[in-house]
Design a protein around this motif. Structure first.
Motif, mmCIF file in Angstrom:
data_model
loop_
_atom_site.group_PDB
_atom_site.id
_atom_site.type_symbol
_atom_site.label_atom_id
_atom_site.label_comp_id
_atom_site.label_asym_id
_atom_site.label_seq_id
_atom_site.Cartn_x
_atom_site.Cartn_y
_atom_site.Cartn_z
ATOM 1 N N LYS A 123 68.710 12.756 8.403
ATOM 2 C CA LYS A 123 67.767 12.198 9.046
ATOM 3 C C LYS A 123 66.474 13.422 9.625
ATOM 4 O O LYS A 123 64.988 12.113 9.891
ATOM 5 N N GLN A 124 66.213 14.151 10.427
ATOM 6 C CA GLN A 124 65.571 15.151 10.762
ATOM 7 C C GLN A 124 64.205 15.343 9.394
ATOM 8 O O GLN A 124 63.487 15.548 9.055
ATOM 9 N N ARG A 125 64.964 15.097 8.075
ATOM 10 C CA ARG A 125 64.096 14.992 6.933
ATOM 11 C C ARG A 125 63.106 13.502 6.654
ATOM 12 O O ARG A 125 62.199 14.004 6.968
ATOM 13 N N GLU A 126 63.891 12.445 7.006
ATOM 14 C CA GLU A 126 62.855 11.589 6.996
ATOM 15 C C GLU A 126 61.860 11.459 8.340
ATOM 16 O O GLU A 126 60.819 10.914 7.817
ATOM 17 N N GLU A 127 62.291 11.678 9.245
ATOM 18 C CA GLU A 127 61.275 12.368 10.303
ATOM 19 C C GLU A 127 59.766 13.561 10.305
ATOM 20 O O GLU A 127 58.964 12.747 10.314
ATOM 21 N N THR A 128 60.071 13.981 9.474
ATOM 22 C CA THR A 128 59.645 15.150 8.625
ATOM 23 C C THR A 128 58.647 14.290 7.791
ATOM 24 O O THR A 128 57.903 15.130 7.538
ATOM 25 N N GLY A 129 59.259 13.332 7.181
ATOM 26 C CA GLY A 129 58.644 12.722 5.280
ATOM 27 C C GLY A 129 58.640 13.448 4.145
ATOM 28 O O GLY A 129 57.907 12.886 3.234
ATOM 29 N N SER A 130 59.951 14.517 4.319
ATOM 30 C CA SER A 130 60.032 14.554 2.756
ATOM 31 C C SER A 130 61.968 13.865 2.748
ATOM 32 O O SER A 130 61.816 12.739 2.883
ATOM 33 N N LEU A 131 61.858 13.517 1.640
ATOM 34 C CA LEU A 131 62.665 13.045 0.230
ATOM 35 C C LEU A 131 64.378 12.990 1.175
ATOM 36 O O LEU A 131 64.534 13.615 1.124
ATOM 37 N N GLN A 132 64.820 11.761 1.343
ATOM 38 C CA GLN A 132 66.236 11.445 1.528
ATOM 39 C C GLN A 132 66.706 12.015 0.213
ATOM 40 O O GLN A 132 66.695 11.517 -0.855
ATOM 41 N N LYS A 133 67.778 13.139 0.208
ATOM 42 C CA LYS A 133 68.480 13.198 -0.656
ATOM 43 C C LYS A 133 69.803 12.356 -0.858
ATOM 44 O O LYS A 133 70.071 11.692 0.181
ATOM 45 N N GLY A 134 70.144 11.887 -2.192
ATOM 46 C CA GLY A 134 71.554 11.366 -1.945
ATOM 47 C C GLY A 134 71.206 10.006 -2.314
ATOM 48 O O GLY A 134 70.374 9.180 -3.078
ATOM 49 N N CYS A 135 72.427 9.054 -2.892
ATOM 50 C CA CYS A 135 72.440 8.103 -3.707
ATOM 51 C C CYS A 135 73.619 6.723 -2.876
ATOM 52 O O CYS A 135 75.001 7.604 -2.418
ATOM 53 N N ASP A 136 73.625 5.890 -3.368
ATOM 54 C CA ASP A 136 74.796 4.672 -2.940
ATOM 55 C C ASP A 136 76.094 4.978 -3.753
ATOM 56 O O ASP A 136 75.520 5.752 -5.129
ATOM 57 N N VAL A 137 77.094 4.076 -3.672
ATOM 58 C CA VAL A 137 77.900 3.982 -4.771
ATOM 59 C C VAL A 137 77.889 3.576 -6.074
ATOM 60 O O VAL A 137 78.671 3.768 -6.956
ATOM 61 N N ASN A 138 76.248 2.601 -5.856
ATOM 62 C CA ASN A 138 75.827 1.925 -7.009
ATOM 63 C C ASN A 138 74.581 3.668 -7.988
ATOM 64 O O ASN A 138 74.707 2.534 -8.909
ATOM 65 N N GLY A 139 75.020 4.495 -7.272
ATOM 66 C CA GLY A 139 74.064 5.487 -8.254
ATOM 67 C C GLY A 139 72.482 4.990 -8.184
ATOM 68 O O GLY A 139 71.419 5.461 -8.291
#
Length: 111
Positions: free
Chosen positions: A82-98
């Protein structure tokens, strides 16, 4: 005169809205929404401990109390993703489908 952001204001948390009323509503919300929504997107089951404001309220009381603007998060996601989102950084990770979770990732762009 320089304006202090609502987060930098050192007044008591209760005077910023996080008093008894917030605590009661927070607990009720977490009872109805016990899992972290970010972890769920990744196929993980994690207990939520934080009620997060989807759109940062920045002191706007109408937005603060709007429960449509609340989401349940675990402490880890609230402190990192959430902090990365608020600072404009890319959100890391993927969903169960990649598929990358970040809506701004080039794989999520419509062609």
């Amino acid at each position: 005169m320089q304006r202090i952001s609502w987060r930098e204001d050192k007044t008591k948390v209760a005077s910023r809205g996080y008093g008894g009323k917030w605590q009661r509503l927070r607990l009720a919300f977490l009872k109805k929404n016990p899992l972290c929504v970010y972890c769920e997107r990744q196929g993980k089951v994690t207990e939520a401990k934080v009620v997060d404001h989807i759109v940062p309220h920045q002191g706007d009381q109408k937005l603060f109390w709007d429960q449509k603007n609340w989401q349940a998060l675990c402490k880890s996601c609230h402190s990192s993703v959430k902090q990365r989102e608020e600072t404009g950084s890319l959100q890391k990770g993927c969903d169960v489908n990649g598929i990358p979770l970040d809506p701004n990732h080039h794989w999520n762009k419509k062609v």
